[in-house]
Design an enzyme around this catalytic site. Structure first.
Site, PDB file in Angstrom:
ATOM      1  N   GLU A 118     -58.074  47.596 114.027  1.00 18.41           N
ATOM      2  CA  GLU A 118     -56.859  46.745 113.991  1.00 18.41           C
ATOM      3  C   GLU A 118     -56.909  45.397 114.754  1.00 18.41           C
ATOM      4  O   GLU A 118     -57.829  45.461 115.743  1.00 18.41           O
ATOM      5  CB  GLU A 118     -55.536  47.359 114.598  1.00 18.41           C
ATOM      6  CG  GLU A 118     -55.090  48.596 113.887  1.00 18.41           C
ATOM      7  CD  GLU A 118     -53.757  49.174 114.569  1.00 18.41           C
ATOM      8  OE1 GLU A 118     -53.154  48.646 115.279  1.00 18.41           O
ATOM      9  OE2 GLU A 118     -53.478  50.406 114.072  1.00 18.41           O
ATOM     10  N   LYS A 120     -56.391  42.972 117.506  1.00 18.79           N
ATOM     11  CA  LYS A 120     -55.375  42.728 118.943  1.00 18.79           C
ATOM     12  C   LYS A 120     -54.837  41.531 118.853  1.00 18.79           C
ATOM     13  O   LYS A 120     -55.327  40.066 119.132  1.00 18.79           O
ATOM     14  CB  LYS A 120     -56.314  43.145 119.914  1.00 18.79           C
ATOM     15  CG  LYS A 120     -55.548  43.117 121.209  1.00 18.79           C
ATOM     16  CD  LYS A 120     -56.311  43.881 122.345  1.00 18.79           C
ATOM     17  CE  LYS A 120     -55.820  44.139 123.685  1.00 18.79           C
ATOM     18  NZ  LYS A 120     -54.879  43.024 124.341  1.00 18.79           N
ATOM     19  N   ASP A 122     -52.544  38.676 120.399  1.00 24.08           N
ATOM     20  CA  ASP A 122     -52.358  38.179 121.803  1.00 24.08           C
ATOM     21  C   ASP A 122     -50.902  37.599 121.841  1.00 24.08           C
ATOM     22  O   ASP A 122     -50.553  36.523 121.702  1.00 24.08           O
ATOM     23  CB  ASP A 122     -53.237  37.030 122.141  1.00 24.08           C
ATOM     24  CG  ASP A 122     -53.289  36.798 123.554  1.00 24.08           C
ATOM     25  OD1 ASP A 122     -52.695  37.698 124.283  1.00 24.08           O
ATOM     26  OD2 ASP A 122     -53.835  35.919 123.983  1.00 24.08           O
ATOM     27  N   TYR A 227     -47.156  48.303 115.209  1.00 24.96           N
ATOM     28  CA  TYR A 227     -48.718  49.170 114.767  1.00 24.96           C
ATOM     29  C   TYR A 227     -48.076  50.669 115.171  1.00 24.96           C
ATOM     30  O   TYR A 227     -49.062  51.459 114.920  1.00 24.96           O
ATOM     31  CB  TYR A 227     -49.686  48.592 115.652  1.00 24.96           C
ATOM     32  CG  TYR A 227     -49.362  48.487 117.113  1.00 24.96           C
ATOM     33  CD1 TYR A 227     -49.250  47.019 117.590  1.00 24.96           C
ATOM     34  CD2 TYR A 227     -49.205  49.155 117.967  1.00 24.96           C
ATOM     35  CE1 TYR A 227     -49.099  46.721 118.932  1.00 24.96           C
ATOM     36  CE2 TYR A 227     -48.727  48.998 119.197  1.00 24.96           C
ATOM     37  CZ  TYR A 227     -48.869  47.754 119.798  1.00 24.96           C
ATOM     38  OH  TYR A 227     -48.446  47.482 121.206  1.00 24.96           O
ATOM     39  N   LYS A 314     -63.260  43.255 122.986  1.00 24.90           N
ATOM     40  CA  LYS A 314     -62.443  41.665 123.100  1.00 24.90           C
ATOM     41  C   LYS A 314     -63.585  40.735 122.365  1.00 24.90           C
ATOM     42  O   LYS A 314     -64.632  40.697 122.514  1.00 24.90           O
ATOM     43  CB  LYS A 314     -62.427  41.364 124.716  1.00 24.90           C
ATOM     44  CG  LYS A 314     -61.442  42.251 125.307  1.00 24.90           C
ATOM     45  CD  LYS A 314     -60.091  41.637 124.949  1.00 24.90           C
ATOM     46  CE  LYS A 314     -58.892  41.976 125.781  1.00 24.90           C
ATOM     47  NZ  LYS A 314     -58.540  40.992 127.062  1.00 24.90           N
ATOM     48  N   CYS A 408     -62.159  -3.416 131.005  1.00 29.05           N
ATOM     49  CA  CYS A 408     -63.060  -2.469 130.067  1.00 29.05           C
ATOM     50  C   CYS A 408     -64.152  -2.190 130.767  1.00 29.05           C
ATOM     51  O   CYS A 408     -64.760  -3.308 131.183  1.00 29.05           O
ATOM     52  CB  CYS A 408     -63.086  -3.117 128.977  1.00 29.05           C
ATOM     53  SG  CYS A 408     -64.279  -2.472 127.879  1.00 29.05           S
ATOM     54  N   CYS A 411     -67.051  -4.349 128.703  1.00 27.95           N
ATOM     55  CA  CYS A 411     -67.208  -5.709 128.702  1.00 27.95           C
ATOM     56  C   CYS A 411     -66.449  -6.459 129.549  1.00 27.95           C
ATOM     57  O   CYS A 411     -66.442  -7.728 129.909  1.00 27.95           O
ATOM     58  CB  CYS A 411     -66.874  -6.350 127.099  1.00 27.95           C
ATOM     59  SG  CYS A 411     -64.996  -6.402 126.899  1.00 27.95           S
ATOM     60  N   CYS A 426     -58.863  -2.089 125.312  1.00 31.36           N
ATOM     61  CA  CYS A 426     -59.522  -3.373 125.392  1.00 31.36           C
ATOM     62  C   CYS A 426     -59.426  -4.308 124.190  1.00 31.36           C
ATOM     63  O   CYS A 426     -59.225  -3.530 123.073  1.00 31.36           O
ATOM     64  CB  CYS A 426     -61.169  -3.147 125.458  1.00 31.36           C
ATOM     65  SG  CYS A 426     -62.062  -4.615 125.412  1.00 31.36           S
ATOM     66  N   CYS A 431     -66.006  -6.768 122.081  1.00 29.10           N
ATOM     67  CA  CYS A 431     -66.813  -5.870 123.168  1.00 29.10           C
ATOM     68  C   CYS A 431     -67.868  -5.172 122.335  1.00 29.10           C
ATOM     69  O   CYS A 431     -67.324  -4.464 121.469  1.00 29.10           O
ATOM     70  CB  CYS A 431     -65.641  -5.084 123.610  1.00 29.10           C
ATOM     71  SG  CYS A 431     -66.106  -3.437 124.657  1.00 29.10           S
TER      72      CYS A 431
HETATM   73  S1  IVH Z   1     -52.020  49.841 120.817  1.00 31.92           S
HETATM   74  C1  IVH Z   1     -51.120  53.322 123.260  1.00 31.92           C
HETATM   75  N1  IVH Z   1     -52.533  48.020 118.945  1.00 31.92           N
HETATM   76  O1  IVH Z   1     -52.264  44.950 123.676  1.00 31.92           O
HETATM   77  C2  IVH Z   1     -51.699  52.271 122.422  1.00 31.92           C
HETATM   78  N2  IVH Z   1     -51.757  47.432 120.894  1.00 31.92           N
HETATM   79  O2  IVH Z   1     -53.714  45.385 126.105  1.00 31.92           O
HETATM   80  C3  IVH Z   1     -51.352  50.879 123.100  1.00 31.92           C
HETATM   81  N3  IVH Z   1     -51.668  44.784 121.326  1.00 31.92           N
HETATM   82  O3  IVH Z   1     -49.931  46.811 125.378  1.00 31.92           O
HETATM   83  C4  IVH Z   1     -51.226  49.852 122.287  1.00 31.92           C
HETATM   84  N4  IVH Z   1     -52.486  44.221 119.280  1.00 31.92           N
HETATM   85  O4  IVH Z   1     -49.155  44.732 123.516  1.00 31.92           O
HETATM   86  C5  IVH Z   1     -51.975  48.503 120.002  1.00 31.92           C
HETATM   87  N5  IVH Z   1     -53.072  46.473 117.237  1.00 31.92           N
HETATM   88  C6  IVH Z   1     -52.651  46.856 118.651  1.00 31.92           C
HETATM   89  C7  IVH Z   1     -52.326  45.583 119.294  1.00 31.92           C
HETATM   90  C8  IVH Z   1     -52.090  46.172 120.885  1.00 31.92           C
HETATM   91  C9  IVH Z   1     -51.840  43.889 120.436  1.00 31.92           C
HETATM   92  C10 IVH Z   1     -51.146  44.770 122.620  1.00 31.92           C
HETATM   93  C11 IVH Z   1     -50.107  45.733 123.230  1.00 31.92           C
HETATM   94  C12 IVH Z   1     -50.831  46.552 124.374  1.00 31.92           C
HETATM   95  C13 IVH Z   1     -51.789  45.459 124.748  1.00 31.92           C
HETATM   96  C14 IVH Z   1     -52.926  46.266 125.592  1.00 31.92           C
END
Ligand code: IVH
Length: 669
Positions: A118, A120, A122, A227, A314, A408, A411, A426, A431
C-alpha cells in the site's frame, strides 16, 4: 409559491434529498466521477437545508447538512483506543526488506506468503467508530494508546460516510491528509495575509485537525484514506478483504494497493511509485508491505511498538539538511534581484542539490537566514528546492547576516523597490545581466525563434560588446562572428540567416519577445489579433485595453507602463529600422478558428510530437493552452504517464483526449 408541505410530505422529500445528495457526494468524492453539475448539487443541498429549517425536528446527525457543526469547540477530550494504534518499523532498501522477509519465513516455515503493498500516506493516523451504522467518534492516533477526540472536525471530511450499511460496531483506521492542491491554496491565502506558511501538507493537516472551529476545518479540504476495518463479530480473512470491505461500506481506500508474491515484485512496485510520487495529489513517504493473510498475521504477532507482519519501505527523503556556503544575488530579465543560497551539495530524492532560491529580502529576514547556517531544505514536485527552516541550534556564532545590496551587483546602478512590492529591481535597461536574459528571451523558440543563439553565444556577444542592446543583433556581420570562439564559418552563416529570417516573424512573436511584464505568449497573441499593428499598441487607450477579453488590470497596467518608457519606444523604433515586421500576419485564408477559444491542458508525453509542438498546433487553430485544469477546461490531452491531472479531469468531468483522438481533432480542420 409552494404551499408548506405536511410533516409527512417533508419526511418523504427529506429522505429522498438525502439519498440523492449522499449518492452524488460518493460519486464526486470517492469515485472521481461526478454525475451532476455543481449548481445542481448545490440546489439539492439548498432545498434540504430549507426543508430542515422548516422542520428542525427531522434533522439527524447523519444528514449531509450536519457535517459542519455550528459551535466552535472548547478543546479536545483525551480518549483511550480500543487496541493500541501501532506504528510501523521502517526499512530503506531491498537488503533490509529481505531481512524482514527472512524473519517472517522463520516464523512461518514452508508456508506460502502473499504480501500486499500500500502507499504510505504522509498524514495523521485516525481511528473512527461507527455505532448502529452511524458516524460516532473520531480520535487521533496520539501516542498510540490515547488520542484526542476530533469527531466534529473529522465529520467535515466529505469523502467520509456519515452512515454505513452495518449495524454491528465498526472501527476503521486510516490516514487523514491534505491534498497538495488544497495545501497550495491554503499557503497562498496565508502568504497574502502575511501569515506564516505551513512547511508541508502533513503539518498543515495536523494544524487543521486541531482547529477549534469545524467551519474553518471544513474549508481546508482535508481527505482520508482508510486501510483497516474491525467489525464486531466479523473477521476479514486478509488485508485485501479488509480493503474490499471498506470499499463496500462506502469508505475511500487508496486505489494503488497491490498483491505481490515476491520481493522482486514488491521492489518493482516501490520503484514505480517512487518515480511517480510527484504526480499524486497527496504526499507519500514510502510503501507499506503487509502480510496479507490474517491468520499468518496473528502467528507473527507484534512487539510493543510495531506489528511483525508489516513494515514500511521508505522513499528517498525529499528533505535534507545542509549548509549555506554563500548567498548570491541573481538579476533576472525583468531586473528582479533574487537572492540564491549556494549550498553544500546534498542528495535529495536522488538529485544532488547545490542551490536554493531565497525569493527576496523579506524572506531572508523573516526566516533569519544567514551565510553559514545549517538549514532544512525540501523539494516537492518539480519545484526548485526551498529552505524550510534554519536550524538555529546548530549556529556557531560564525554565521554572517546577509545585507541586501542597494546597488545592482552587476552594473552597480541603484536598485529600485516600490514600498508595496517585495522584489527589488535593477532598472538599468543596459545592465549586462538583464541584457543577457532579455536577448535569450528575445531569441527563444516561442519568441523570435532564432535558432543557435544560446547561452554561450549570448555571453560572448555581450562580453565582446558586439551586442549592447537587442537591435544590435540585426547589424551583426560575418566578420564580427568570425572573431568569436567556437564559431565556424558554417555556424556563423546559419546564425546570420536565422537572424534575418526572424525579421519576418508574426507580430505576436515580436510582442512576446519584447518581454513586457505579465505578457506571455498567449496574451501576446490576444494583443496582436486585437491591434494588428504595433503602432496602436504603443499608444494604447486604457479603456480599450481593459475591454479586451482575458486581459486583466494587472496586465493592462504593465503594458501601459512599458510603452510609457522612452527607452522602450526607442527600442521599437530601432527594431523597425532594422527591418522587423510589426504587423499581424493573420490572413483571412488561414483556417485558424476551428478551436477558437477552446481551453486545453496537456499532460504526460505524446509520442508524435513534443508538448511545445502540440501547443503550437492547438494555438494555430485558435485554441488556448493553459497549465492548470479547471472547470473551464474543454479538453485534457493525455499522453503517456499522465499523472494526477487525469484523475482531476475525471473528477471535473473534463473531456479527455488520448493521443490518437487528439490527432484526429487537430486533423479535422
Ligand atoms: S498500517 C498496525 N498502512 O504510518 C498497522 N499505516 O509510521 C499500522 N500510515 O501510524 C499502520 N499509510 O498513521 C498503515 N497504508 C498504511 C499507511 C499507514 C500511512 C501511517 C499510520 C501509521 C504510521 C506508521
Amino acid at each position: 409559491m409552494n404551499p408548506t408541505p405536511s410533516l409527512q410530505q417533508a419526511k418523504t422529500r427529506i429522505k429522498q434529498l438525502r439519498k440523492e445528495i449522499i449518492y452524488h457526494e460518493k460519486k464526486y468524492y470517492l469515485d472521481n466521477n461526478p454525475q451532476v453539475a455543481d449548481f445542481e448539487f448545490d440546489s439539492l443541498m439548498l432545498e434540504l437545508r430549507k426543508m430542515e429549517e422548516k422542520f428542525p425536528e427531522l434533522i439527524t446527525p447523519e444528514s449531509p447538512t450536519q457535517r459542519v457543526g455550528e459551535q466552535p469547540l472548547e478543546g479536545f477530550a483525551s480518549i483511550k483506543h480500543s487496541t493500541p494504534m501501532l506504528s510501523l518499523d521502517n526499512c530503506y532498501n531491498s537488503k533490509e526488506l529481505k531481512k524482514f522477509e527472512e524473519k517472517i519465513k522463520k516464523n512461518l516455515p514452508s508456508q506460502k506468503i502473499e504480501y500486499i503493498t500500500e502507499l504510505k500516506i504522509d498524514g495523521l493516523g485516525i481511528s473512527i467508530i461507527y455505532r448502529d451504522g452511524k458516524f460516532t467518534r473520531a480520535v487521533t492516533r496520539g501516542d498510540g494508546i490515547r488520542g484526542d477526540d476530533v469527531t466534529a472536525n473529522v465529520k467535515t471530511i466529505k469523502s467520509l460516510p456519515l452512515a454505513i450499511p452495518e449495524n454491528n460496531d465498526v472501527e476503521v483506521r486510516g490516514e487523514i491528509y491534505l491534498p497538495f492542491h488544497s495545501f497550495q491554496k491554503i499557503n497562498h491565502t496565508r502568504s497574502e495575509k502575511n501569515e506564516p506558511l505551513f512547511a508541508n501538507p502533513r503539518n498543515a493537516a495536523a494544524g487543521s485537525i486541531r482547529l477549534l472551529d469545524p467551519k474553518i476545518v471544513a474549508a481546508r479540504g482535508l481527505d482520508v484514506f482508510l486501510y483497516s476495518v474491525y467489525i464486531e463479530e466479523q473477521e476479514q480473512e486478509s488485508q485485501w478483504d479488509n480493503l474490499k470491505k471498506l470499499k463496500a461500506l462506502g469508505f475511500k481506500t487508496n486505489p494503488l494497493s497491490r498483491l505481490s508474491l515476491s520481493l522482486e515484485e514488491i521492489m518493482k512496485v516501490y520503484e514505480e511509485w517512487q518515480k511517480s510520487r510527484d504526480n499524486f495529489d497527496y504526499d507519500v513517504d514510502g510503501i507499506v508491505i503487509k502480510v496479507n493473510n490474517v491468520e499468518q498475521q496473528k502467528i507473527l504477532g507484534q512487539t510493543s511498538k510495531f506489528p511483525r507482519w508489516a513494515i514500511s519501505l521508505k522513499f528517498a527523503a525529499r528533505q535534507a539538511t545542509t549548509k549555506i556556503n554563500d548567498i548570491v544575488i541573481q538579476v533576472g530579465r525583468t531586473g528582479a534581484l533574487t537572492p540564491v543560497a549556494y549550498l553544500e551539495p546534498v542528495k535529495l530524492s536522488g538529485i544532488t542539490i547545490s542551490r536554493a532560491t531565497l525569493h527576496n529580502e523579506e524572506e531572508i529576514k523573516r526566516k533569519d537566514i544567514r551565510k553559514g547556517d545549517t538549514v532544512l531544505i525540501e523539494r516537492s514536485g518539480d519545484v526548485i528546492p526551498k529552505i524550510v527552516s534554519v536550524m538555529k541550534e546548530k549556529r556557531t556564532g560564525q554565521e554572517k547576516i546577509f545585507t541586501f545590496p542597494s546597488y545592482c551587483p552587476v552594473c552597480q546602478t541603484k536598485i529600485f523597490k516600490p514600498k508595496e512590492e517585495k522584489v527589488s529591481r535593477c532598472i538599468n535597461p543596459s545592465c549586462p545581466a538583464i541584457m543577457r536574459k532579455s536577448l535569450l528571451h528575445f531569441a527563444s523558440r516561442r519568441a523570435m525563434n532564432i535558432e543557435g543563439l544560446g547561452d554561450a553565444l549570448v555571453d560572448q556577444l555581450i562580453n565582446e560588446k558586439l551586442v549592447t542592446e537587442i537591435p544590435d543583433l540585426y547589424s551583426l556581420r560575418l566578420k564580427d562572428l568570425d572573431k568569436l570562439e567556437r564559431m565556424g564559418r558554417k555556424s556563423s552563416l546559419n546564425l546570420l540567416d536565422e537572424i534575418k529570417k526572424s525579421k519576418n516573424q508574426d507580430l505576436f512573436r515580436v510582442i512576446f519577445a519584447l518581454g513586457i511584464r505579465y505578457v506571455g505568449d498567449r496574451t501576446a497573441k490576444i494583443l496582436a489579433s486585437h491591434y494588428k499593428n504595433i503602432k496602436k499598441l504603443t499608444e494604447p487607450e486604457p479603456e480599450e485595453l481593459f475591454a479586451i477579453k482575458d486581459i486583466g488590470p494587472k496586465v493592462s497596467e504593465s503594458i501601459i507602463f512599458f510603452f510609457k518608457q522612452p527607452e522602450n519606444i526607442k527600442l521599437i523604433q530601432k527594431l523597425k529600422t532594422a527591418g522587423l515586421n510589426f504587423s499581424s500576419l493573420e490572413s483571412s485564408t488561414r483556417e485558424d478558428t476551428y478551436l477558437n477559444g477552446k481551453l486545453f491542458v496537456l499532460t504526460g508525453s505524446l509520442s508524435s510530437m513534443t508538448r511545445e509542438q502540440a501547443k503550437e498546433k492547438i494555438e494555430n487553430l485558435g485554441g488556448i493552452v493553459t497549465s492548470s485544469l479547471s472547470r473551464k477546461t474543454n479538453y485534457l490531452v493525455a499522453g503517456s504517464a499522465p499523472g494526477s491531472k487525469l484523475q482531476k479531469a475525471q473528477k471535473l468531468g473534463t473531456a479527455t483526449l488520448i493521443e490518437s483522438k487528439f490527432l484526429d481533432l487537430i486533423k479535422e480542420k
